[in-house]
Motif scaffolding. Structure first.
Motif, short mmCIF file in Angstrom:
data_model
loop_
_atom_site.label_atom_id
_atom_site.label_comp_id
_atom_site.label_asym_id
_atom_site.label_seq_id
_atom_site.Cartn_x
_atom_site.Cartn_y
_atom_site.Cartn_z
N SER A 172 0.82 -1.21 0.00
CA SER A 172 0.00 0.00 0.00
C SER A 172 0.86 1.26 0.00
O SER A 172 2.00 1.25 0.46
CB SER A 172 -0.95 0.01 1.21
N ILE A 173 0.31 2.31 -0.53
CA ILE A 173 0.75 3.71 -0.61
C ILE A 173 2.09 3.92 -1.30
O ILE A 173 2.50 5.06 -1.51
CB ILE A 173 0.79 4.41 0.78
N GLY A 174 2.79 2.88 -1.71
CA GLY A 174 4.09 3.05 -2.35
C GLY A 174 3.98 3.53 -3.79
O GLY A 174 2.89 3.64 -4.36
N HIS A 175 5.14 3.76 -4.41
CA HIS A 175 5.16 4.20 -5.80
C HIS A 175 4.72 3.08 -6.73
O HIS A 175 4.13 3.34 -7.78
CB HIS A 175 6.57 4.68 -6.18
N SER A 176 5.02 1.82 -6.39
CA SER A 176 4.49 0.69 -7.13
C SER A 176 4.26 -0.46 -6.16
O SER A 176 4.96 -0.56 -5.15
CB SER A 176 5.43 0.25 -8.26
N GLY A 177 3.29 -1.31 -6.48
CA GLY A 177 3.09 -2.50 -5.68
C GLY A 177 4.27 -3.44 -5.85
O GLY A 177 4.98 -3.75 -4.89
N VAL A 178 4.47 -3.89 -7.08
CA VAL A 178 5.67 -4.66 -7.45
C VAL A 178 6.22 -4.05 -8.72
O VAL A 178 5.54 -4.01 -9.75
CB VAL A 178 5.38 -6.15 -7.65
#
Length: 398
Positions: free
Chosen positions: A251-257
């Motif tokens: 969550s909330i990151g620049h990309s999940g993976v």
């Protein structure tokens, strides 16, 4: 997955046969009032001298500087224990290391926990590792380099299990040039942003690794939640391959993976399945450009939910981050190739395109299959394709 069983079995056998080294027996203070850096180091070194050992932290609060792990060591941390890392820059000088294969590695700060050229190492426990990140972010704001939290380089047979990592100064978990890695049940927490852009706090950052299993992780951070890279320069290529990521929440990151943007070494045989991504910028993305090179192929995304992506849901771009030169270039050593990617059973929503596939004129993104994919978008056209070849979306060929 046979890798997981083999690595866990190996660590389990070590645990049965290894002696216990209690850090408090070496004088470590578990009230959290006095730093225990030297006492922890003595426990680890004593275990290493005897060939193997379980270095145990009884319940409590510990204050420490950097911890260096040795081969055949299990760092075993009691439930509810908190280990807080000191924020004095003098404790984390630049680190120069020579790996077993002769590679030279220099990083600007000694990591909080490190293992260089080690084998058969585990960190386990329902505990909290606190990095005092806010002090570092104020002192050295982005894009400055700061200490990595957990760092392994040139290492083999690594297990990280159930730990909570909080407020890392920079990358939370960074493993490079290593293999046979299990990351199971860990939780990572960093703020979404800190006085602007997220302070380079990638959750799990893996570069030139193979035989990797990431499962049951929960990551919320100010940069990529999980990223796979592969180093390469000239004829020296260090690929990333044989990776399984599953049953996790980002969550909330620049990309999940994210895959890339360091792709020169090549990435292949990667599966991401049974995951949920909430409010990340991009759900899953592959990114490179015409100076990064490398082949990205044989990637499977399966059974994913992507809620409220603030940018694209499914993204592939060979123009990362935003290359203005979009013209044709001769194919050479630095040309990237992205092909043979499959997406199955994916649901979600995105502020921008639900599906965004952009290749190069000289190297189209090709052989991409999306099956049973429903990515809603606020854009009138939820699909953007540029410089692509042989794209099939829900049975329709583009």
């Amino acid at each position: 997955m046979m890798l997981v069983l083999a690595v866990i079995q190996l660590i389990a056998i070590s645990a049965v046969s290894a002696a216990l080294y209690d850090v408090t027996k070496y004088g470590a203070d578990r009230s959290g009032g006095i730093p225990s850096t030297d006492q922890i180091a003595r426990a680890i070194n004593d275990a290493a001298i005897h060939g193997a050992g379980i270095v145990h932290f009884p319940p409590g609060k510990y204050l420490t500087g950097p911890i260096e792990l040795k081969s055949n060591i299990i760092l075993d941390i009691a439930d509810s224990t908190i280990i807080t890392f000191l924020d004095d820059p003098a404790l984390y000088p630049p680190l120069d290391a020579t790996l077993p294969d002769g590679k030279q590695r220099r990083i600007e700060f000694t990591p909080l926990i490190r293992g260089v050229g080690v084998r058969n190492v585990a960190i386990r426990g329902n505990c909290v590792l606190e990095g005092n990140g806010a002090i570092w972010w104020d002192r050295l704001p982005p894009p400055a380099t700061r200490p990595i939290f957990i760092y392994f380089s040139g290492s083999h047979n690594i297990v990280l299990k159930n730990i909570i990592i909080r407020n890392s100064p920079m990358f939370n978990v960074n493993i490079i040039w290593s293999n046979s890695i299990v990351v199971d049940g860990i939780r990572i927490r960093n703020p979404e942003s800190y006085k602007g852009a997220g302070p380079n706090t990638d959750g799990i950052n893996l570069l030139s690794v193979n035989r990797v299993h990431v499962t049951n992780v929960d990551v919320a951070t100010g940069d990529d939640c999980l990223v796979l890279d592969a180093w390469g320069y000239g004829k020296d290529r260090d690929p990333t391959h044989d990776v399984l990521i599953e049953n996790s929440h980002m969550s909330i990151g620049h990309s999940g993976v994210g895959i890339g943007s360091i792709t020169a070494g090549g990435l292949r045989n990667i599966t991401i399945r049974n995951c949920v991504f909430d409010s990340v910028c991009r759900g899953v993305d592959i990114r490179t450009n015409n100076v990064r090179g490398g082949v990205v192929e044989d990637i499977l995304y399966q059974n994913l939910t992507m809620n409220n992506c603030t940018w694209e849901g499914i993204s592939i771009t060979a123009l990362f981050p935003d290359y203005k030169d979009k013209g044709w270039h001769p194919i050479g050593d630095q040309t990237p190739f992205i092909r043979n990617i499959r997406y199955e059973n994916i649901r979600g929503s995105a502020e921008r395109e639900g599906i965004y596939l952009v290749g190069l004129p000289e190297s189209p993104v090709e052989n991409i299959v999306l099956e049973n994919v429903d990515m809603r978008s606020k854009k009138p056209n939820p699909i953007l394709l540029q410089n692509t070849r042989n794209i099939v979306i829900n049975g329709r060929r583009y």
